[in-house]
Design an enzyme around this catalytic site. Structure first.
Site, PDB file in Angstrom:
ATOM      1  N   SER A 128     -26.012  -7.703  13.562  1.00 19.01           N
ATOM      2  CA  SER A 128     -25.385  -7.644  14.891  1.00 19.01           C
ATOM      3  C   SER A 128     -24.895  -6.217  15.110  1.00 19.01           C
ATOM      4  O   SER A 128     -24.665  -5.474  14.141  1.00 19.01           O
ATOM      5  CB  SER A 128     -24.199  -8.613  14.935  1.00 19.01           C
ATOM      6  OG  SER A 128     -23.382  -8.326  16.049  1.00 19.01           O
TER       7      SER A 128
ATOM      8  N   TYR B  60     -16.469 -11.868  11.369  1.00 14.40           N
ATOM      9  CA  TYR B  60     -17.855 -11.774  11.836  1.00 14.40           C
ATOM     10  C   TYR B  60     -18.429 -10.390  11.530  1.00 14.40           C
ATOM     11  O   TYR B  60     -19.513 -10.256  10.960  1.00 14.40           O
ATOM     12  CB  TYR B  60     -17.894 -12.067  13.337  1.00 14.40           C
ATOM     13  CG  TYR B  60     -19.294 -12.105  13.924  1.00 14.40           C
ATOM     14  CD1 TYR B  60     -20.136 -13.184  13.678  1.00 14.40           C
ATOM     15  CD2 TYR B  60     -19.767 -11.067  14.721  1.00 14.40           C
ATOM     16  CE1 TYR B  60     -21.420 -13.225  14.220  1.00 14.40           C
ATOM     17  CE2 TYR B  60     -21.049 -11.097  15.269  1.00 14.40           C
ATOM     18  CZ  TYR B  60     -21.863 -12.178  15.014  1.00 14.40           C
ATOM     19  OH  TYR B  60     -23.132 -12.219  15.537  1.00 14.40           O
TER      20      TYR B  60
HETATM   21  P1  NAD Z   1     -27.224 -19.840  18.483  1.00 14.74           P
HETATM   22  O1  NAD Z   1     -25.941 -20.562  18.223  1.00 14.74           O
HETATM   23  O2  NAD Z   1     -27.867 -20.023  19.804  1.00 14.74           O
HETATM   24  O3  NAD Z   1     -28.270 -20.179  17.355  1.00 14.74           O
HETATM   25  C1  NAD Z   1     -27.923 -20.249  16.009  1.00 14.74           C
HETATM   26  C2  NAD Z   1     -28.715 -21.352  15.362  1.00 14.74           C
HETATM   27  O4  NAD Z   1     -28.438 -21.341  13.967  1.00 14.74           O
HETATM   28  C3  NAD Z   1     -28.309 -22.734  15.871  1.00 14.74           C
HETATM   29  O5  NAD Z   1     -29.429 -23.481  16.206  1.00 14.74           O
HETATM   30  C4  NAD Z   1     -27.558 -23.348  14.707  1.00 14.74           C
HETATM   31  O6  NAD Z   1     -27.659 -24.756  14.656  1.00 14.74           O
HETATM   32  C5  NAD Z   1     -28.236 -22.691  13.543  1.00 14.74           C
HETATM   33  N1  NAD Z   1     -27.386 -22.709  12.362  1.00 14.74           N
HETATM   34  C6  NAD Z   1     -26.061 -22.478  12.297  1.00 14.74           C
HETATM   35  N2  NAD Z   1     -25.621 -22.633  11.042  1.00 14.74           N
HETATM   36  C7  NAD Z   1     -26.686 -22.989  10.295  1.00 14.74           C
HETATM   37  C8  NAD Z   1     -26.859 -23.302   8.942  1.00 14.74           C
HETATM   38  N3  NAD Z   1     -25.829 -23.301   8.088  1.00 14.74           N
HETATM   39  N4  NAD Z   1     -28.099 -23.597   8.496  1.00 14.74           N
HETATM   40  C9  NAD Z   1     -29.129 -23.625   9.367  1.00 14.74           C
HETATM   41  N5  NAD Z   1     -29.014 -23.356  10.672  1.00 14.74           N
HETATM   42  C10 NAD Z   1     -27.812 -23.041  11.137  1.00 14.74           C
HETATM   43  O7  NAD Z   1     -26.892 -18.320  18.231  1.00 14.74           O
HETATM   44  P2  NAD Z   1     -27.742 -16.989  18.468  1.00 14.74           P
HETATM   45  O8  NAD Z   1     -26.981 -16.156  19.418  1.00 14.74           O
HETATM   46  O9  NAD Z   1     -29.139 -17.268  18.742  1.00 14.74           O
HETATM   47  O10 NAD Z   1     -27.554 -16.345  17.055  1.00 14.74           O
HETATM   48  C11 NAD Z   1     -28.595 -16.104  16.158  1.00 14.74           C
HETATM   49  C12 NAD Z   1     -28.202 -14.967  15.264  1.00 14.74           C
HETATM   50  O11 NAD Z   1     -28.031 -13.803  16.041  1.00 14.74           O
HETATM   51  C13 NAD Z   1     -26.894 -15.171  14.523  1.00 14.74           C
HETATM   52  O12 NAD Z   1     -26.993 -14.681  13.211  1.00 14.74           O
HETATM   53  C14 NAD Z   1     -25.917 -14.337  15.322  1.00 14.74           C
HETATM   54  O13 NAD Z   1     -24.832 -13.910  14.553  1.00 14.74           O
HETATM   55  C15 NAD Z   1     -26.813 -13.193  15.727  1.00 14.74           C
HETATM   56  N6  NAD Z   1     -26.353 -12.433  16.883  1.00 14.74           N
HETATM   57  C16 NAD Z   1     -26.135 -13.052  18.100  1.00 14.74           C
HETATM   58  C17 NAD Z   1     -25.690 -12.278  19.160  1.00 14.74           C
HETATM   59  C18 NAD Z   1     -25.449 -12.870  20.498  1.00 14.74           C
HETATM   60  O14 NAD Z   1     -24.833 -12.187  21.327  1.00 14.74           O
HETATM   61  N7  NAD Z   1     -25.869 -14.062  20.794  1.00 14.74           N
HETATM   62  C19 NAD Z   1     -25.462 -10.924  18.984  1.00 14.74           C
HETATM   63  C20 NAD Z   1     -25.686 -10.350  17.759  1.00 14.74           C
HETATM   64  C21 NAD Z   1     -26.133 -11.115  16.713  1.00 14.74           C
END
Ligand code: NAD
Length: 587
Positions: free
Chosen positions: A458, A471
């Site tokens: 991130s 985080y």
């Molecule tokens: P999201 O919540 O839409 O998707 C995350 C998915 O991971 C969900 O389907 C959830 O059920 C699954 N998950 C959670 N814990 C789990 C586990 N223990 N085992 C298996 N699956 C699990 O979130 P997103 O925004 O798509 O995030 C995806 C990645 O991107 C994450 O690592 C997040 O930290 C990172 N990220 C997101 C953003 C943002 O702004 N959305 C920014 C930077 C980084």
């Protein structure tokens, strides 16, 4: 290590006794492994063990080596004679069915002679060749490059073949083996090629094998180079090309080869000359792939990827015949990444905690014509990840690309963040990624064919914030982990990228845990955050595109969104500015 029973006996070929070793069941397809110089059949032991659970596996000491006879005359080592030995052994161990040949180094040169003989090629079902081109093909390759354009390739190969000149000096090489080479050979090769110690290799007969085996070179190289023959084969050929081979250049091993074969696969592996010592399991896997296919099974995904010639090569997209694993692919960035790789031709494996969400992504992929599999996995649970990795590898093969994406958010003051909160976020965001890298990275390294790992970090990794200590800490760790293992995995041809998105409009806003507030306040904070992200409106599909591009371009760190790129720039230009920014309390 499980020891498979080995039966040893002798066969006679042209008055020369050859020591033959047999493993596995005679009813299974026969694989005949032929060793090179200055080896004996012992060089195959670990590969043969691995193959023997499924096949009838035969090795033998070629004439001049190990327990076999050592004729003194140069003429006794002519390729036609060596090819006759192969046929004699094949007839003895599999009189009624053709055998699958595997040759390394001079063993491979001999096998080429056998499989390109029109009289006898029907005795061979397939041929896996490693670091040993047909002398005629090598000579034709060199003849075709005796011009200005071909000169660089010729020079490169020439620098690898310096030792051939020494081999031609009568008595010189035997003297070397008798004096110092026998002691220094194994330690030097192990050090240079990064090989582990293995029992029985090299054989105790090394000095004699090295001294007498030089006749292979003296009997065949100069004469073969002068007047190459047209040698074609109808036997399916798989070329295993060690990209770090110090003796045979990958160009010599592969260029122009399609003209001599009807069916051809070229599999590049991340190893030096002694692939069978470096990764017996990886090599056994490659051999098994071809043997099973020739014996009637559909072509494996790996074989399809390596096919150069044969059945129709379908219209290939970028990631056709690649296996991609995406964790957390039930939602947001993971889901879009799975869909993007699917559109580009990959077979996709989904690992998701929420089974329904994972199944839905798989169903959407299938609706678009992609082969997809969904597994319920908790990335933070080591046992769950180990079971998942085992099943994926057993059912679908070693993945080519793994995207460690699953992650959660925790927001709020550090002093309100409990030990349990820390445990949870570290387990998912950091250790989940570690498990993915470790389990699949090890399988990729063992397979020797490289691969790619993407870790979704991130922009928080380089944007400190009083509201995101837990985080940010996990994401900074993922970034650092990715850069560190990137340095190590390079040795195995495995690329690593850390993706650092800024604000991306996904459901993570409402699933984030806000510490130090009541349940109502937490819900409200989530809604506020969701509105903010909706206004920003950066779609997860664009992060997916950046992930695909990172794999294509092998980019180590990829900030996605303008705010992420800005933060990355400022974190280098003025860390003090970033620390001041960290004090801002976002409500
Ligand atoms: P999201 O919540 O839409 O998707 C995350 C998915 O991971 C969900 O389907 C959830 O059920 C699954 N998950 C959670 N814990 C789990 C586990 N223990 N085992 C298996 N699956 C699990 O979130 P997103 O925004 O798509 O995030 C995806 C990645 O991107 C994450 O690592 C997040 O930290 C990172 N990220 C997101 C953003 C943002 O702004 N959305 C920014 C930077 C980084």
């Amino acid at each position: 290590m499980i020891r498979v029973a080995v039966a040893t006996f002798f066969v006679e070929s042209g008055g020369v006794k050859l020591a033959v070793h047999e493993r596995g069941h005679r009813d299974a397809p026969t694989i005949l492994l032929v060793h090179g110089y200055p080896d004996t059949s012992a060089t195959w032991d670990a590969v043969a063990e691995e193959l023997a659970s499924r096949f009838h596996v035969v090795t033998y000491d070629v004439r001049g080596a190990g327990e076999s006879d050592r004729p003194r005359r140069k003429a006794a080592y002519k390729l036609v004679v060596l090819a006759a030995d192969i046929r004699t052994v094949a007839d003895a161990v599999s009189p009624h069915a053709p055998v699958h040949l595997v040759g390394h180094d001079w063993g491979s040169v001999q096998c080429w002679e056998a499989v390109t003989d029109p009289e006898t090629q029907s005795r061979f079902a397939s041929f896996t060749t490693i670091s040993g081109p047909a002398i005629d093909h090598a000579a034709a390759w060199m003849h075709a490059r005796r011009n200005l354009k071909g000169l660089p390739a010729l020079l490169r190969q020439g620098m690898r073949s310096w030792y051939l000149a020494l081999m031609q000096i009568p008595g010189f090489v035997p003297l070397m083996w008798r004096t110092w080479m026998t002691k220094t050979f194994a330690p030097t090769i192990r050090r240079v090629e990064g090989l582990p110690e293995r029992d029985g290799w090299p054989a105790p007969t090394l000095a004699k094998d090295g001294a007498r085996g030089v006749l292979l070179y003296r009997a065949n190289v100069l004469s073969g180079m002068r007047s190459p023959r047209e040698r074609r084969t109808t036997v399916p050929v798989q070329v295993v090309v060690p990209t770090g081979d110090r003796y045979i250049s990958p160009k010599l091993a592969t260029s122009d080869l399609a003209q001599w074969t009807d069916r051809l696969w070229v599999r590049r592996v991340n190893a030096g000359h002694w692939v069978q010592q470096k990764s017996p399991d990886g090599l056994a896997h490659a051999i098994t792939d071809l043997v099973r296919h020739v014996e009637g099974e559909p072509e494996s995904r790996a074989l399809r990827r390596h096919r150069i010639k044969g059945a129709e090569v379908a219209d290939r997209k970028d990631f056709t015949n690649q296996l991609v694993v995406v964790t957390g692919a039930g939602s947001g960035i993971g889901r879009e990444t799975a869909l993007a790789f699917g559109r580009l031709g990959a077979e996709v494996v989904i690992a998701e905690l929420k089974a329904d969400a994972g199944e839905q992504t798989a169903a959407d992929l299938r609706a678009g014509g992609t082969t997809a599999h969904a597994y319920q996995v908790d990335v933070s649970d080591l046992a769950s990840m180990e079971e998942f990795a085992k099943r994926v590898i057993a059912d679908h093969g070693v993945p080519d690309i793994v995207v460690n994406n699953a992650g959660i958010g925790i927001a709020g003051r550090f002093l309100d963040t409990t030990a349990a909160d820390w445990q949870r976020i570290v387990d998912i965001n950091l250790l989940g990624v570690v498990h993915g890298c470790r389990l699949f990275g090890a399988a990729m390294a063992e397979r020797l064919e490289g691969g790619y790992i993407v870790n979704v970090a991130s922009a928080a990794a380089f944007t400190p914030s009083r509201m995101l200590s837990a985080y940010s800490a996990t994401k900074a760790a993922v970034l650092s982990l990715s850069e560190s293992i990137g340095a190590e995995f390079r040795d195995y041809g495995i690329g690593v990228s850390a993706i650092c998105p800024g604000l991306v409009n996904t459901p993570i806003t409402t699933s984030t845990h806000y510490v130090g507030v009541s349940a109502d306040e937490e819900r409200e904070a989530g809604l506020k955050m969701r509105k903010r992200y909706e206004r920003r409106n950066y779609p997860p599909s664009k992060v997916a595109d950046a992930i695909v591009k990172a794999v294509r371009d092998r980019k180590p760190v990829v900030p996605v969104t303008i705010e992420a790129r800005g933060a990355r720039f400022m974190s280098r230009l003025s860390p003090a500015f970033m620390r001041r920014l960290a004090r801002v309390e976002v409500k």
